[in-house]
Write a protein that holds these residues in place. Sequence first.
Motif, PDB file in Angstrom:
ATOM      1  N   VAL A 143       0.848  -1.191   0.000  1.00 18.95           N
ATOM      2  CA  VAL A 143       0.000   0.000   0.000  1.00 18.95           C
ATOM      3  C   VAL A 143       0.888   1.246   0.000  1.00 18.95           C
ATOM      4  O   VAL A 143       1.756   1.406   0.857  1.00 18.95           O
ATOM      5  CB  VAL A 143      -0.953   0.002   1.207  1.00 18.95           C
ATOM      6  N   THR A 144       0.632   2.135  -0.979  1.00 22.33           N
ATOM      7  CA  THR A 144       1.467   3.321  -1.142  1.00 22.33           C
ATOM      8  C   THR A 144       0.729   4.634  -0.908  1.00 22.33           C
ATOM      9  O   THR A 144       1.366   5.661  -0.730  1.00 22.33           O
ATOM     10  CB  THR A 144       2.098   3.350  -2.546  1.00 22.33           C
ATOM     11  N   GLY A 145      -0.602   4.632  -0.925  1.00 24.35           N
ATOM     12  CA  GLY A 145      -1.317   5.892  -0.729  1.00 24.35           C
ATOM     13  C   GLY A 145      -2.774   5.696  -0.398  1.00 24.35           C
ATOM     14  O   GLY A 145      -3.387   4.695  -0.764  1.00 24.35           O
ATOM     15  N   GLY A 146      -3.330   6.657   0.324  1.00 21.43           N
ATOM     16  CA  GLY A 146      -4.758   6.666   0.622  1.00 21.43           C
ATOM     17  C   GLY A 146      -5.165   5.611   1.626  1.00 21.43           C
ATOM     18  O   GLY A 146      -4.353   5.113   2.409  1.00 21.43           O
ATOM     19  N   GLU A 147      -6.464   5.276   1.594  1.00 20.37           N
ATOM     20  CA  GLU A 147      -7.020   4.247   2.474  1.00 20.37           C
ATOM     21  C   GLU A 147      -7.842   3.282   1.647  1.00 20.37           C
ATOM     22  O   GLU A 147      -8.569   3.688   0.747  1.00 20.37           O
ATOM     23  CB  GLU A 147      -7.927   4.870   3.541  1.00 20.37           C
ATOM     24  N   GLY A 148      -7.724   2.007   1.972  1.00 23.39           N
ATOM     25  CA  GLY A 148      -8.449   1.014   1.206  1.00 23.39           C
ATOM     26  C   GLY A 148      -8.909  -0.145   2.058  1.00 23.39           C
ATOM     27  O   GLY A 148      -8.749  -0.151   3.287  1.00 23.39           O
ATOM     28  N   HIS A 179      -3.651   1.100   4.996  1.00 27.42           N
ATOM     29  CA  HIS A 179      -3.016   2.429   4.997  1.00 27.42           C
ATOM     30  C   HIS A 179      -1.622   2.302   4.384  1.00 27.42           C
ATOM     31  O   HIS A 179      -1.061   1.194   4.348  1.00 27.42           O
ATOM     32  CB  HIS A 179      -2.903   2.956   6.421  1.00 27.42           C
ATOM     33  N   PRO A 180      -1.028   3.424   3.940  1.00 33.00           N
ATOM     34  CA  PRO A 180       0.318   3.362   3.373  1.00 33.00           C
ATOM     35  C   PRO A 180       1.283   2.634   4.311  1.00 33.00           C
ATOM     36  O   PRO A 180       1.278   2.836   5.525  1.00 33.00           O
ATOM     37  CB  PRO A 180       0.702   4.833   3.210  1.00 33.00           C
ATOM     38  N   GLY A 181       2.076   1.758   3.717  1.00 26.55           N
ATOM     39  CA  GLY A 181       3.028   0.952   4.474  1.00 26.55           C
ATOM     40  C   GLY A 181       2.527  -0.447   4.788  1.00 26.55           C
ATOM     41  O   GLY A 181       3.317  -1.325   5.135  1.00 26.55           O
ATOM     42  N   ASP A 182       1.213  -0.681   4.668  1.00 22.13           N
ATOM     43  CA  ASP A 182       0.679  -2.022   4.906  1.00 22.13           C
ATOM     44  C   ASP A 182       1.069  -2.955   3.763  1.00 22.13           C
ATOM     45  O   ASP A 182       1.194  -2.535   2.606  1.00 22.13           O
ATOM     46  CB  ASP A 182      -0.846  -1.999   5.021  1.00 22.13           C
ATOM     47  N   VAL A 183       1.250  -4.220   4.103  1.00 26.08           N
ATOM     48  CA  VAL A 183       1.587  -5.266   3.133  1.00 26.08           C
ATOM     49  C   VAL A 183       0.578  -6.395   3.298  1.00 26.08           C
ATOM     50  O   VAL A 183       0.309  -6.827   4.423  1.00 26.08           O
ATOM     51  CB  VAL A 183       3.014  -5.803   3.368  1.00 26.08           C
ATOM     52  N   VAL A 184       0.025  -6.848   2.193  1.00 27.83           N
ATOM     53  CA  VAL A 184      -0.929  -7.959   2.205  1.00 27.83           C
ATOM     54  C   VAL A 184      -0.410  -9.044   1.286  1.00 27.83           C
ATOM     55  O   VAL A 184       0.020  -8.763   0.160  1.00 27.83           O
ATOM     56  CB  VAL A 184      -2.322  -7.491   1.706  1.00 27.83           C
ATOM     57  N   ILE A 185      -0.444 -10.284   1.760  1.00 32.44           N
ATOM     58  CA  ILE A 185      -0.060 -11.431   0.940  1.00 32.44           C
ATOM     59  C   ILE A 185      -1.298 -12.295   0.732  1.00 32.44           C
ATOM     60  O   ILE A 185      -1.933 -12.719   1.696  1.00 32.44           O
ATOM     61  CB  ILE A 185       1.049 -12.262   1.612  1.00 32.44           C
ATOM     62  N   THR A 186      -1.653 -12.510  -0.523  1.00 32.50           N
ATOM     63  CA  THR A 186      -2.759 -13.393  -0.870  1.00 32.50           C
ATOM     64  C   THR A 186      -2.166 -14.646  -1.490  1.00 32.50           C
ATOM     65  O   THR A 186      -1.519 -14.585  -2.537  1.00 32.50           O
ATOM     66  CB  THR A 186      -3.701 -12.724  -1.891  1.00 32.50           C
ATOM     67  N   HIS A 187      -2.374 -15.763  -0.828  1.00 32.55           N
ATOM     68  CA  HIS A 187      -1.815 -17.024  -1.299  1.00 32.55           C
ATOM     69  C   HIS A 187      -2.662 -17.619  -2.426  1.00 32.55           C
ATOM     70  O   HIS A 187      -3.817 -17.236  -2.636  1.00 32.55           O
ATOM     71  CB  HIS A 187      -1.694 -18.005  -0.131  1.00 32.55           C
ATOM     72  N   ASP A 188      -2.077 -18.571  -3.108  1.00 27.84           N
ATOM     73  CA  ASP A 188      -2.718 -19.273  -4.215  1.00 27.84           C
ATOM     74  C   ASP A 188      -4.101 -19.800  -3.810  1.00 27.84           C
ATOM     75  O   ASP A 188      -4.260 -20.406  -2.741  1.00 27.84           O
ATOM     76  CB  ASP A 188      -1.816 -20.445  -4.623  1.00 27.84           C
ATOM     77  N   SER A 200      -4.059   3.612  -3.406  1.00 23.90           N
ATOM     78  CA  SER A 200      -3.133   3.032  -4.385  1.00 23.90           C
ATOM     79  C   SER A 200      -2.276   1.964  -3.726  1.00 23.90           C
ATOM     80  O   SER A 200      -1.980   2.026  -2.532  1.00 23.90           O
ATOM     81  CB  SER A 200      -2.245   4.099  -5.026  1.00 23.90           C
ATOM     82  N   HIS A 201      -1.919   0.974  -4.534  1.00 24.15           N
ATOM     83  CA  HIS A 201      -1.010  -0.072  -4.078  1.00 24.15           C
ATOM     84  C   HIS A 201      -0.190  -0.579  -5.252  1.00 24.15           C
ATOM     85  O   HIS A 201      -0.596  -0.462  -6.406  1.00 24.15           O
ATOM     86  CB  HIS A 201      -1.744  -1.225  -3.390  1.00 24.15           C
ATOM     87  N   ILE A 202       0.956  -1.119  -4.922  1.00 24.15           N
ATOM     88  CA  ILE A 202       1.748  -1.858  -5.886  1.00 24.15           C
ATOM     89  C   ILE A 202       1.264  -3.303  -5.784  1.00 24.15           C
ATOM     90  O   ILE A 202       1.190  -3.863  -4.687  1.00 24.15           O
ATOM     91  CB  ILE A 202       3.255  -1.782  -5.559  1.00 24.15           C
ATOM     92  N   ALA A 203       0.902  -3.902  -6.904  1.00 22.25           N
ATOM     93  CA  ALA A 203       0.466  -5.298  -6.947  1.00 22.25           C
ATOM     94  C   ALA A 203       1.553  -6.120  -7.622  1.00 22.25           C
ATOM     95  O   ALA A 203       1.900  -5.874  -8.778  1.00 22.25           O
ATOM     96  CB  ALA A 203      -0.851  -5.420  -7.707  1.00 22.25           C
TER      97      ALA A 203
END
Length: 136
Positions: free
Chosen positions: A70-75, A88-97, A112-115
Amino acid sequence: MNNNENSVQHGIFAMGDLNVAFQQYFTGKSYHNALVKDEQVNVTVSNVSFEPGARNNWHIHHNGYQILLVTGGEGWYQEAGQPAQRLHPGDVVITHDGIKHWHGATKDSWFSHIAITAGTPEWLSPVSNDEYNALA
């Protein structure tokens, strides 16, 4: 009210163009900027941005995974059968197979997030307005 529009539109990575290619799998407007798309690399890396209230459909990544930075805003991020997580910015989420999930902006904020994604997505039904509007 600060809806994070400036921080998302002018973040570290360019927001990209309106996400027309995947529009049918989203509610609301999203934007896509492919940062890494190389046939010799088995993952894609994209900056994905959402207008307030925008979200993708429920989906599953088969034979792969998805990591969201997560790079910006709220989601929001939600896996099937689990409560939604506010991001929030700085959060990391891992979605497994094989995990059914969705992600997108809150009602009042850009997001916004980097996917970082590997595998093949299976796009499912939209997150209903009732499901989405019930999030606090």
